[in-house]
Design a protein around this motif. Structure first.
Motif, PDB file in Angstrom:
ATOM      1  N   SER A 324      42.297  37.826  38.385  1.00 20.71           N
ATOM      2  CA  SER A 324      42.124  36.405  38.129  1.00 20.71           C
ATOM      3  C   SER A 324      43.409  35.620  38.370  1.00 20.71           C
ATOM      4  CB  SER A 324      41.642  36.204  36.684  1.00 20.71           C
ATOM      5  OG  SER A 324      41.622  34.847  36.344  1.00 20.71           O
ATOM      6  N   ARG A 325      44.529  36.163  37.913  1.00 21.43           N
ATOM      7  CA  ARG A 325      45.770  35.399  37.979  1.00 21.43           C
ATOM      8  C   ARG A 325      46.414  35.435  39.365  1.00 21.43           C
ATOM      9  NH1 ARG A 325      48.068  35.840  31.765  1.00 21.43           N
ATOM     10  NH2 ARG A 325      46.045  35.327  30.835  1.00 21.43           N
ATOM     11  N   PHE A 326      46.243  36.520  40.093  1.00 23.73           N
ATOM     12  CA  PHE A 326      46.670  36.504  41.488  1.00 23.73           C
ATOM     13  C   PHE A 326      45.868  35.458  42.259  1.00 23.73           C
ATOM     14  CE2 PHE A 326      48.791  40.780  41.320  1.00 23.73           C
ATOM     15  CZ  PHE A 326      49.952  40.410  41.976  1.00 23.73           C
ATOM     16  N   ALA A 327      44.544  35.431  42.027  1.00 22.52           N
ATOM     17  CA  ALA A 327      43.683  34.468  42.718  1.00 22.52           C
ATOM     18  C   ALA A 327      44.087  33.035  42.380  1.00 22.52           C
ATOM     19  CB  ALA A 327      42.224  34.706  42.350  1.00 22.52           C
ATOM     20  N   ALA A 328      44.381  32.766  41.123  1.00 25.01           N
ATOM     21  CA  ALA A 328      44.758  31.418  40.698  1.00 25.01           C
ATOM     22  C   ALA A 328      46.067  30.981  41.338  1.00 25.01           C
ATOM     23  CB  ALA A 328      44.869  31.360  39.180  1.00 25.01           C
ATOM     24  N   LEU A 329      47.052  31.873  41.373  1.00 28.56           N
ATOM     25  CA  LEU A 329      48.343  31.508  41.951  1.00 28.56           C
ATOM     26  C   LEU A 329      48.217  31.300  43.460  1.00 28.56           C
ATOM     27  CD1 LEU A 329      51.299  30.938  41.502  1.00 28.56           C
ATOM     28  CD2 LEU A 329      51.754  33.398  41.595  1.00 28.56           C
ATOM     29  N   ASN A 330      47.440  32.148  44.122  1.00 26.89           N
ATOM     30  CA  ASN A 330      47.240  31.971  45.561  1.00 26.89           C
ATOM     31  C   ASN A 330      46.504  30.665  45.861  1.00 26.89           C
ATOM     32  OD1 ASN A 330      48.484  34.237  46.876  1.00 26.89           O
ATOM     33  ND2 ASN A 330      46.883  35.547  46.007  1.00 26.89           N
ATOM     34  N   THR A 331      45.530  30.323  45.029  1.00 25.98           N
ATOM     35  CA  THR A 331      44.816  29.056  45.207  1.00 25.98           C
ATOM     36  C   THR A 331      45.765  27.874  45.057  1.00 25.98           C
ATOM     37  OG1 THR A 331      42.730  29.999  44.434  1.00 25.98           O
ATOM     38  CG2 THR A 331      42.963  27.615  44.292  1.00 25.98           C
ATOM     39  N   LEU A 332      46.651  27.964  44.085  1.00 27.10           N
ATOM     40  CA  LEU A 332      47.622  26.903  43.876  1.00 27.10           C
ATOM     41  C   LEU A 332      48.564  26.778  45.071  1.00 27.10           C
ATOM     42  CD1 LEU A 332      48.834  24.765  42.027  1.00 27.10           C
ATOM     43  CD2 LEU A 332      50.143  26.575  40.909  1.00 27.10           C
ATOM     44  N   LEU A 333      49.046  27.896  45.584  1.00 28.50           N
ATOM     45  CA  LEU A 333      49.936  27.861  46.737  1.00 28.50           C
ATOM     46  C   LEU A 333      49.243  27.286  47.971  1.00 28.50           C
ATOM     47  CD1 LEU A 333      51.882  31.233  46.400  1.00 28.50           C
ATOM     48  CD2 LEU A 333      52.876  28.945  46.457  1.00 28.50           C
ATOM     49  N   LEU A 366      51.075  35.101  35.585  1.00 24.67           N
ATOM     50  CA  LEU A 366      50.868  36.368  36.290  1.00 24.67           C
ATOM     51  C   LEU A 366      51.896  37.413  35.893  1.00 24.67           C
ATOM     52  CD1 LEU A 366      49.632  38.174  38.489  1.00 24.67           C
ATOM     53  CD2 LEU A 366      50.991  36.910  40.182  1.00 24.67           C
ATOM     54  N   ALA A 367      53.135  36.991  35.678  1.00 24.31           N
ATOM     55  CA  ALA A 367      54.221  37.938  35.401  1.00 24.31           C
ATOM     56  C   ALA A 367      53.987  38.717  34.109  1.00 24.31           C
ATOM     57  CB  ALA A 367      55.559  37.208  35.334  1.00 24.31           C
ATOM     58  N   GLU A 368      53.420  38.061  33.104  1.00 23.83           N
ATOM     59  CA  GLU A 368      53.228  38.745  31.811  1.00 23.83           C
ATOM     60  C   GLU A 368      52.305  39.954  31.937  1.00 23.83           C
ATOM     61  OE1 GLU A 368      51.553  40.020  28.214  1.00 23.83           O
ATOM     62  OE2 GLU A 368      50.395  38.755  29.585  1.00 23.83           O
ATOM     63  N   PRO A 369      51.092  39.838  32.465  1.00 21.18           N
ATOM     64  CA  PRO A 369      50.278  41.047  32.609  1.00 21.18           C
ATOM     65  C   PRO A 369      50.818  42.015  33.663  1.00 21.18           C
ATOM     66  CG  PRO A 369      49.147  39.166  33.586  1.00 21.18           C
ATOM     67  CD  PRO A 369      50.328  38.629  32.835  1.00 21.18           C
ATOM     68  N   LEU A 370      51.490  41.478  34.688  1.00 29.08           N
ATOM     69  CA  LEU A 370      52.026  42.364  35.717  1.00 29.08           C
ATOM     70  C   LEU A 370      53.115  43.271  35.146  1.00 29.08           C
ATOM     71  CD1 LEU A 370      51.598  42.889  38.765  1.00 29.08           C
ATOM     72  CD2 LEU A 370      53.523  41.353  39.194  1.00 29.08           C
ATOM     73  N   SER A 371      53.796  42.815  34.102  1.00 29.90           N
ATOM     74  CA  SER A 371      54.835  43.642  33.478  1.00 29.90           C
ATOM     75  C   SER A 371      54.258  44.897  32.850  1.00 29.90           C
ATOM     76  CB  SER A 371      55.582  42.837  32.430  1.00 29.90           C
ATOM     77  OG  SER A 371      54.752  42.548  31.303  1.00 29.90           O
ATOM     78  N   LYS A 372      52.943  44.947  32.643  1.00 28.90           N
ATOM     79  CA  LYS A 372      52.291  46.122  32.033  1.00 28.90           C
ATOM     80  C   LYS A 372      51.857  47.144  33.062  1.00 28.90           C
ATOM     81  CE  LYS A 372      50.451  43.101  28.386  1.00 28.90           C
ATOM     82  NZ  LYS A 372      49.244  42.530  27.779  1.00 28.90           N
ATOM     83  N   LEU A 373      51.961  46.799  34.336  1.00 27.81           N
ATOM     84  CA  LEU A 373      51.410  47.665  35.384  1.00 27.81           C
ATOM     85  C   LEU A 373      52.117  49.018  35.445  1.00 27.81           C
ATOM     86  CD1 LEU A 373      49.346  47.806  37.701  1.00 27.81           C
ATOM     87  CD2 LEU A 373      51.078  46.819  39.207  1.00 27.81           C
ATOM     88  N   ALA A 374      53.425  49.049  35.255  1.00 28.10           N
ATOM     89  CA  ALA A 374      54.159  50.307  35.347  1.00 28.10           C
ATOM     90  C   ALA A 374      53.708  51.303  34.270  1.00 28.10           C
ATOM     91  CB  ALA A 374      55.665  50.066  35.259  1.00 28.10           C
ATOM     92  N   SER A 375      53.572  50.817  33.035  1.00 22.76           N
ATOM     93  CA  SER A 375      53.167  51.729  31.954  1.00 22.76           C
ATOM     94  C   SER A 375      51.741  52.198  32.147  1.00 22.76           C
ATOM     95  CB  SER A 375      53.345  51.052  30.599  1.00 22.76           C
ATOM     96  OG  SER A 375      52.547  49.891  30.509  1.00 22.76           O
TER      97      SER A 375
END
Length: 379
Positions: A324-333, A366-375
């Motif tokens: 959802s958040r990747f899509a939202a940021l890409n739409t904004l860009l 986007l950065a907040e949930p992306l920070s969880k990807l490594a764990s």
């Protein structure tokens, strides 16, 4: 700015947006455990709770007890980067999840985010942790291919830019500048992992170390847009950029790539946007920041795409949020370019402060949930 893009972004951001992603905000993660390594960083020390620890998947909790913004690097003996976390603000904490093989390393805390840092030697012992799943092995192989392809594509793109500089054609050089940077910006954490290449190619004037000779893209950017000058020095700098990018291309295949380094790198790309692109500091003379911004997002999204099968399996809600958040940021860009398949973006000096805030909120969301990807990838 379209109202539909704004609504999509706000919906994606949810009820709580993490502000100041680049300032090292506190994070809460699965790494809060007795097994985690703890690093107390100050303006003069880098204290690690254990100087010997089992090799494998390691969680590192960093607390900045100093007065300056700091960084933490886990370094091989030759200063290649295993893992890093930048922009950890005073009084805040951050967590890194990394895969560390058996061997000797250094933890480097960098108060003020400059210099070699305050270092502590550590050792990882044992056989190196659990075997990775076939899905994660496939992700690493695919990402290595992606990084190599970006470096390969960068060679002719950079040469188009540098040829124009050597020919004294300022307008052609300006037209080629942003596209020459695209492959680098998509894979910047891998490029930075070598340590010595990034300062030669991508350093901004404000980031120069004492006595450092300023070379690379941004030195030429200033000559073209601010000084309106292409002399013998600039032509020599163009040739030096060719040499340095060729060295990056030569070495990129040897980069240490793991699922956790991929995920941490994706987060670093978002931090890079928050730190330099949203502020307008990255391309302060050319104002091509949004082209770099888009390339950073594409690089982060590629990592997520490759790790998505494991993410869906281990944390389906996180996958939905990231989608959802990747899509939202890409739409904004997309609202800043007429051709949705092109890279001709609005000059950043034409983007007003409220719109810059909207972009910043999108990055932070986007950065907040992306920070969880490594764990999640390390489970």
């Amino acid at each position: 700015m379209s109202s539909s893009a704004r609504s999509a972004l706000l919906a994606a951001a949810g009820l709580a947006i993490v502000t100041a992603a680049a300032a090292g905000c506190s994070q809460k993660s699965d790494a809060d455990s007795a097994d985690a390594l703890r690093v107390a960083a100050s303006d003069s020390a880098c204290e690690v709770s254990k100087t010997e620890f089992p090799a494998g998947k390691v969680s590192i909790e960093v607390e900045n007890k100093g007065s300056k913004v700091t960084e933490l690097y886990v370094l091989f003996p030759d200063d290649r980067i295993v893992a890093e976390r930048e922009n950890i603000g005073p009084g805040t904490k951050a967590t890194i999840t990394a895969e560390i093989k058996a061997g000797d390393y250094e933890f480097a805390c960098k108060p003020g985010m400059k210099g070699d840092g305050v270092r502590t030697k550590v050792k990882a012992t044992g056989k190196g942790g659990e075997k990775r799943s076939p899905e994660l092995d496939a992700a690493v192989v695919a990402y290595r291919s992606y990084v190599l392809a970006q470096a390969e594509q960068s060679l002719p793109a950079v040469k188009t830019f540098t040829d124009a500089v050597r020919a004294g054609d300022g307008e052609a050089a300006k037209q080629a500048f942003a596209s020459s940077r695209r492959g680098w910006e998509r894979t910047e954490p891998v490029a930075e992992s070598f340590g010595d290449i990034d300062p030669k190619t991508d350093v901004r004037e404000a980031g120069l170390e004492p006595g450092q000779n300023w070379t690379g893209w941004h030195r030429l950017e200033k000559a073209l847009w601010a000084d309106n000058k292409i002399g013998d020095e600039e032509k020599a700098l163009a040739s030096q950029l060719d040499t340095d990018i060729a060295e990056w291309h030569k070495r990129v295949g040897t980069a240490e790539i793991t699922p956790t380094s991929m995920a941490n790198g994706a987060k670093e790309l978002l931090d890079e946007i928050a730190r330099n692109k949203v502020t307008g500091e990255e391309d302060r003379y050319s104002h091509t920041d949004l082209a770099d911004f888009k390339a950073n997002v594409e690089g982060a999204e590629k990592v997520y795409e490759l790790l998505k099968p494991v993410t869906v399996k281990n944390d389906p809600e996180l996958a939905k949020t990231l989608d959802s958040r990747f899509a939202a940021l890409n739409t904004l860009l997309d609202t800043y370019r007429a051709d949705k398949n092109g890279y001709d973006f609005t000059a950043y000096d034409k983007v007003a402060e409220p719109q810059r805030k909207e972009l910043s909120d999108g990055v932070n969301a986007l950065a907040e949930p992306l920070s969880k990807l490594a764990s999640v990838a390390a489970k």
